[in-house]
Design an enzyme around this catalytic site. Structure first.
Site, mmCIF file in Angstrom:
data_model
loop_
_atom_site.group_PDB
_atom_site.id
_atom_site.type_symbol
_atom_site.label_atom_id
_atom_site.label_comp_id
_atom_site.label_asym_id
_atom_site.label_seq_id
_atom_site.Cartn_x
_atom_site.Cartn_y
_atom_site.Cartn_z
ATOM 1 N N SER A 4 5.815 -4.873 -0.890
ATOM 2 C CA SER A 4 4.440 -4.981 -0.402
ATOM 3 C C SER A 4 3.523 -5.522 -1.509
ATOM 4 C CB SER A 4 3.988 -3.591 0.064
ATOM 5 O OG SER A 4 2.607 -3.555 0.282
ATOM 6 N N LYS A 63 2.057 -9.890 -2.120
ATOM 7 C CA LYS A 63 0.654 -10.317 -2.248
ATOM 8 C C LYS A 63 0.409 -11.009 -3.596
ATOM 9 C CE LYS A 63 -0.199 -6.216 -0.754
ATOM 10 N NZ LYS A 63 -0.535 -4.930 -0.217
ATOM 11 N N ARG A 81 3.472 1.866 8.089
ATOM 12 C CA ARG A 81 4.025 2.812 7.092
ATOM 13 C C ARG A 81 3.084 3.990 6.902
ATOM 14 N NH1 ARG A 81 4.461 -0.577 2.091
ATOM 15 N NH2 ARG A 81 4.981 1.374 1.086
ATOM 16 N N ASP A 90 2.863 -8.129 5.724
ATOM 17 C CA ASP A 90 2.667 -6.890 4.960
ATOM 18 C C ASP A 90 1.571 -6.034 5.590
ATOM 19 O OD1 ASP A 90 2.904 -5.070 2.608
ATOM 20 O OD2 ASP A 90 0.840 -5.732 2.334
ATOM 21 N N HIS A 92 -2.946 -6.654 -12.075
ATOM 22 C CA HIS A 92 -2.982 -5.835 -10.865
ATOM 23 C C HIS A 92 -2.906 -4.358 -11.243
ATOM 24 C CE1 HIS A 92 -2.266 -4.748 -6.675
ATOM 25 N NE2 HIS A 92 -1.303 -3.940 -7.091
HETATM 26 N N1 URA Z 1 -0.158 -0.949 -2.637
HETATM 27 C C1 URA Z 1 0.339 -1.900 -1.815
HETATM 28 O O1 URA Z 1 -0.197 -2.995 -1.741
HETATM 29 N N2 URA Z 1 1.430 -1.598 -1.080
HETATM 30 C C2 URA Z 1 2.063 -0.395 -1.131
HETATM 31 O O2 URA Z 1 3.040 -0.206 -0.438
HETATM 32 C C3 URA Z 1 1.516 0.577 -1.975
HETATM 33 C C4 URA Z 1 0.400 0.263 -2.729
#
Ligand code: URA
Length: 435
Positions: A183, A187, A168, A161, A82
């Site tokens: 967050s 995922k 946010r 999320d 990632h």
């Molecule tokens: N990427 C994400 O998936 N979430 C965040 O809060 C910041 C970057």
């Protein structure tokens, strides 16, 4: 327990327990909480912070709020890679084929670009015919055959999320370490894998600007991942300058193909090899890192990684012949920016180049915007290189002429050139490996 009680407790700086966090997130995902209450909770969490336990439960609750994807086991060890996102970041297109060629299946679900950072899906869709929407059966079939799949998310993962992230974005609560960590990790944890390598970008072209914050985020994400049984390695890499020379979609595919064809070196290759070696180290903890780097480098030298990439493109319906044709025939206006002085490139500002690429038509300001696959920015000269007055330092591929003057002005401000040879900065800032 009312939602208001949970908000007030957090506002007063009292630690929330597991049930309260689960209750809040479950209610959010069932759309039972009005956005003003979610916003109030986010602001309270932003100001008062979240403990490790709270962050862990928040992540868990967000994983539970959506579907989880279990990749029927066809390999003894799978890794996910990632990136937290940067300018010119095409590393997944290189690391994926390296690892797949070395027997680590990469079945990666990627996202689209938003703002000044690009997304792997947009880049891949610049290959004519390339399909990113695959069924789970197609993913597994291709994974077994080629070991490499780069596709879009198939299911609603970590649904809560999406709701929190959107709020946010508009309530000034993005840059909170526990909120970012939960967050990202929700995922990642929603998709079954054994290992996880995170490329945490640090610099003005990333959302984390300094090393101290990056280390805090890395520590929180490692804690969450390891508590879930994942082997996690986090590489902090510099994003003060764009990665490689191409920033856009089709031009980033072209540059990745050049790296995979062993035709170019530099930071892009070095970081790709380092990340691939870290993923291999998760599988082979007793191996020497230098040997794993050499192995990763050698699958590029032998052409095997390129072959794997080509097989993936063919299997997902893409045509590289048509891709190269489309590059030649793209009819966008081209602007060349020339150097006004002699010297060496000292630095190129990543954020400025990211914004320039967005303005040129390569990115989206909002999710609904369309992009031009051929738009972007090519850095003819990069840091450390010598330039003479009148040399082309940067080329802009514009999707329309309306931003012509603004793009030229922005491009001219991105470079710092002077007569001294600059020191070479290491692309890797730090590596945090799990226990
Ligand atoms: N990427 C994400 O998936 N979430 C965040 O809060 C910041 C970057």
């Amino acid at each position: 327990m009312r939602i208001l009680d949970i908000i007030e407790k957090k506002r007063d700086g009292i630690e929330l327990d597991k049930d309260e966090i689960y209750r809040f997130i479950e209610s959010v995902s069932k759309e039972r909480v009005p956005s003003y209450q979610i916003a109030a909770f986010l602001m309270a969490a932003y100001i008062k912070g979240l403990s490790r336990r709270e962050t862990y439960y928040l992540t868990d609750a967000m994983v539970a709020s959506g579907e989880t994807i279990v990749m029927d086991k066809f390999s003894d060890f799978t890794v996910d890679k990632h990136s937290t996102g940067g300018v010119g970041d095409k590393i997944s297109l290189i690391v994926g084929p390296i690892l797949a060629s070395l027997g680590i299946p990469i079945l990666k679900m990627s996202g689209r670009g938003l703002g000044f950072t690009g997304g792997t899906l947009d880049k891949l869709e610049s290959i004519p015919g390339f399909r990113t929407q695959l069924s789970k059966e197609e993913i597994l079939r291709q994974g077994k055959k080629i070991q490499l799949v780069l596709c879009a998310q198939t299911a609603k993962i970590a649904s809560a999320d999406k709701i929190l992230y959107h709020l946010r974005d508009v309530t000034g609560t993005i840059d909170s370490i526990p909120l970012i960590a939960s967050s990202i990790m929700s995922k990642k944890l929603a998709i079954e894998n054994d290992g996880l390598v995170i490329d945490l970008k640090v610099g003005n072209g990333a959302f984390i600007h300094d090393k101290e914050q990056a280390l805090l985020l890395a520590d929180t994400m490692s804690y969450i991942g390891e508590k879930h049984g994942r082997k996690v390695t986090i590489v902090l890499s510099s994003m003060n300058e764009p990665l490689g020379r191409a920033i856009g979609n089709s031009i980033e595919i072209e540059e990745s193909l050049q790296v995979l064809s062993n035709k170019t070196d530099g930071d892009l290759l070095d970081l790709s090899v380092a990340l691939a070696a870290e993923a291999l180290l998760l599988k082979y903890p007793d191996a020497s890192l230098d040997e794993l780097k050499l192995k990763s480098r050698n699958v590029i030298r032998s052409g095997q990684a390129l072959e794997t990439f080509i097989s993936m493109v063919q299997s997902q319906g893409g045509s590289l012949e048509q891709f190269y044709e489309s590059l030649k025939h793209n009819c966008i206006e081209t602007i060349e920016i020339l150097s006004s002085e002699d010297g060496y490139v000292q630095s190129i500002d990543a954020l400025t180049i990211g914004k320039l690429s967005l303005l040129a038509g390569a990115g989206r300001e909002t999710k609904e915007d369309s992009i031009n696959h051929h738009a972007g920015v090519y850095l003819n000269k990069i840091s450390g290189e010598k330039v003479n007055k009148g040399d082309t330092i940067l080329t802009i591929y514009l999707s329309n002429t309306k931003n012509r003057d603004l793009c030229t002005k922005i491009a001219e401000s991105a470079y710092r050139i002077n007569t001294k040879i600059p020191d070479k900065n290491n692309i890797i800032i730090d590596i945090i490996r799990g226990k």
